[in-house]
Write a protein that holds these residues in place. Structure first.
Motif, short mmCIF file in Angstrom:
data_model
loop_
_atom_site.label_atom_id
_atom_site.label_comp_id
_atom_site.label_asym_id
_atom_site.label_seq_id
_atom_site.Cartn_x
_atom_site.Cartn_y
_atom_site.Cartn_z
N THR A 15 -3.40 2.09 -3.17
CA THR A 15 -2.97 3.62 -3.04
C THR A 15 -3.58 4.51 -2.09
O THR A 15 -4.75 4.11 -1.77
N PHE A 18 -0.36 6.32 -9.42
CA PHE A 18 -1.42 5.69 -9.05
C PHE A 18 -1.60 4.71 -10.44
O PHE A 18 -2.27 3.53 -10.01
N ARG A 32 0.97 -0.99 0.01
CA ARG A 32 -0.09 0.21 0.08
C ARG A 32 0.99 1.16 0.09
O ARG A 32 1.63 1.28 1.00
N VAL A 74 1.02 8.49 -1.81
CA VAL A 74 1.85 9.58 -2.50
C VAL A 74 1.50 10.63 -2.09
O VAL A 74 0.63 11.34 -2.00
N CYS A 119 0.75 1.93 -10.06
CA CYS A 119 0.39 1.25 -8.94
C CYS A 119 -0.82 0.11 -9.35
O CYS A 119 -0.77 -1.15 -8.81
N ALA A 136 -7.73 7.01 -6.00
CA ALA A 136 -7.16 6.20 -4.84
C ALA A 136 -7.98 5.18 -3.96
O ALA A 136 -9.04 5.74 -4.08
#
Length: 636
Positions: A28, A18, A4, A7, A21, A45
């Motif tokens: 995120t 993101f 996890r 940012v 990810c 997110a």
């Protein structure tokens, strides 16, 4: 393995991280200020944490709040993005000390390159060419022009060109104030300014080179157009640049993604070290496009101690990126803020759009004015420039003035296409006079008439501008140009009539005109007194000029109006003080830049309506300078 990731950044930057990810299956976490709560990245997110407040100093630059957000959200890693805390060694150490994975270089590397002053000394020792440093005491007139630069940070903030030694102390103070506000560090230095060099940089992952980029098209020392690979370099120069960048990285045992920036003199084929950015760069997508890589994935892999996946690939084709800003190039690139009523950039093969905004998003005064990065990748440089210019010209951007038209001009400019641009390119070139399609105001007037008709509550079937005995045309006047434009048109049972045009169709949102046998369709958006017209030649924003002006809306002669929303940081005059034309009256700060408001003519300050720290709106009367009657053109 990272599971996890938080940012520690905002808008387009966070959205970009993101995206990778999601591809890798990493959860995120977004952090957001109050002003950013409704921006798209927050919803993208998996989790979001509020940082109370708006200004960077009370939100994104608060490492304690960011670390607390990581703890509360269960994040096990932090990616700093670029800007804010991305090159803050203390923050990197705090992340590591908290038991979290830091997605960035070692803090020691950040320290080594964090000060442009000490990093130049380090690079000189490593055999990398550097520019000469100066001080107020040592500089002479023969050294001019000089460049004052902030030791911390970047993005053009805290940078000032000095063309006279007498200006040097004052420009140093301005640069210090700007750097302190933007980066929390007011340290500056002075070096030789190369008037017409090129800005060329080398992308690294660790000590491995991933090609080069040219970022010479700049305004206020901030990049506007970037491309990869850098055009017009000989094989020998390119190899020497790559070797110098590799030496720089090896000198500090660098890990992760980073960029070494150079100033290149094409006439002598010499280059000089500018700085090393120990983070991901805004312009990294052009390298990704040309080399077929994901630099964020590389950062995450290095953070997980995985170096097995990464080998540089040969470049394929050419990529160009433009930074789309909410700013007015005709007003010295003055930043704009407010609502983006429409924000639509067409999709196309080879086009990538990295943005943090959508239609309806509000551009705040608290942060950088960049709306999006638009990237084109094609087999050749010429094809990439043409493709990118075409997409930008078809974009629909309403609500704020942007640099879109300027970007299109640059991409179609002969000097740019020849690869002969320097860092002085934008300053040297003359802005093309606004060439407005004569059908655009006509389309605006007719769409506005249709919009008014559709809003009627009675007699909706009555033709627009119908008269039993028509005696004169309707006239709609628009501002938005150097001179007001008036459109004379007739309405009635037989439809619309405009001299020089045949009206094929008209609705509140679309008008088709035939002019000299050529049909053109205009898309129109009416919002109050503002009318946006998009057509194949671009976009024009028109403001309806009222037939009658309320005297209460007038301002006193000599009033100095706020050019944009912002914060007053300095009032340089007192009530009753005499000033000369060009004297500083006050200084505003908006979008991480300082803007000076000066006296337009000699006179006496008769009003000061603000004080330092005050928040002001665009158009607000800040002060009044009363010029003598003779200076106003009145009889003596």
């Amino acid at each position: 393995m990272i599971s996890r990731l938080l940012v520690a950044n905002r808008a387009e930057i966070a959205s970009r991280v993101f995206r990778t990810c999601r591809d890798l299956g990493i959860e995120t976490v977004a952090v957001h200020s109050d002003a950013d709560a409704d921006l798209p990245y927050v919803g993208e997110a998996d989790h979001a944490v509020r940082l109370p407040g708006n200004a960077p100093g009370e939100t994104y630059l608060r490492s304690d709040l960011v670390l607390d957000a990581a703890r509360r959200s269960g994040a096990d890693a932090i990616h700093p993005g670029y800007g804010f805390l991305s090159e803050n060694a203390d923050f990197a150490r705090a992340v590591i000390d908290a038991g979290l994975t830091w997605v960035g270089p070692p803090p020691e590397a950040i320290v080594s390159m964090g000060s442009k002053i000490s990093s130049k000394k380090l690079m000189e020792a490593a055999g990398v060419p550097v520019l000469t440093n100066h001080t107020v005491e040592t500089a002479t007139e023969s050294d001019v022009p000089l460049l004052v630069k902030a030791s911390a940070g970047g993005g053009g903030r805290g940078m000032r060109i000095v063309r006279s030694l007498a200006e040097l102390p004052g420009e140093i103070e301005k640069a210090r104030a700007e750097a302190e506000s933007a980066f929390g560090d007011g340290t500056v230095f002075v070096e030789t300014y190369v008037e017409r060099g090129r800005h060329v940089e080398v992308q690294l992952v660790g000590t491995t080179v991933y090609g080069d980029r040219d970022c010479s098209v700049q305004r206020r020392h901030q990049k506007v157009v970037e491309e990869a690979p850098a055009p017009g370099l000989s094989d020998e120069v390119r190899a020497a640049l790559h070797d110098a960048a590799r030496n720089a990285a090896e000198a500090i045992d660098y890990r992760g993604a980073g960029t070494v920036e150079f100033l290149y003199d094409a006439d002598t084929e010499r280059f000089f070290f500018l700085e090393m950015n120990t983070r991901l760069q805004v312009e990294h997508p052009v390298t990704e496009a040309v080399h077929g890589v994901d630099l964020v994935a590389a950062q995450l892999a290095v953070a997980e101690n995985d170096w097995t996946f990464w080998l540089p690939a040969a470049p394929s084709g050419h990529a160009i990126e433009v930074r789309l800003y909410a700013e007015d190039p005709a007003a010295d690139y003055q930043p704009q803020s407010g609502e983006l009523t429409t924000f639509e950039i067409p999709e196309a093969d080879g086009i990538r759009v990295d943005t943090g905004f959508v239609s309806g998003s509000v551009v705040s005064t608290h942060y950088d004015a960049m709306l999006a990065k638009v990237i084109a990748h094609a087999p050749t440089r010429e094809q990439a420039a043409r493709k990118l210019a075409g997409v930008l010209s078809r974009a629909r951007i309403h609500g704020l003035v942007t640099n879109r038209d300027l970007l299109v001009e640059v991409l179609r400019d002969e000097v740019f296409l020849a690869g002969d641009m320097t860092t002085a390119f934008l300053a040297d070139r003359e802005r093309r006079a606004e060439d407005v399609d004569p059908g655009a105001p006509v389309a605006a007037a007719l769409a506005l008439a249709e919009h008014t008709r559709a809003a009627r509550t009675v007699q909706q079937r009555l033709p627009v501008a119908w008269r039993n005995v028509p005696s004169q045309p309707q006239v709609t006047a628009f501002g938005g140009f150097e001179d007001a434009v008036s459109v004379a048109w007739w309405g009635g049972r037989d439809g619309y009539s405009v001299e020089g045009h045949t009206v094929v169709a008209a609705s509140p949102t679309r008008v088709t005109l035939e002019t000299d046998g050529v049909r053109t369709t205009y898309d129109v958006a009416v919002s109050g007194e503002v009318v946006d017209v998009d057509h194949p030649g671009g976009h024009v924003r028109l403001t309806v000029v009222p037939r009658f002006v309320d005297p209460a809306d007038a301002v006193a002669s000599g009033s100095l109006l706020a050019p944009m929303p912002g914060t007053v940081v300095k009032v340089a005059v007192e009530n009753g003080q005499d000033v000369a034309a060009g004297d500083v009256v006050l200084v505003l700060e908006a979008m991480k830049m300082q803007h000076t408001v000066t006296a337009p003519a000699a006179g006496t300050v008769t009003e000061i309506n603000v004080r330092p720290g005050a928040q002001v709106a665009a158009g607000e009367v800040l002060a009044v300078v009363d010029a003598p009657a003779s200076a106003q053109g009145d009889p003596a």
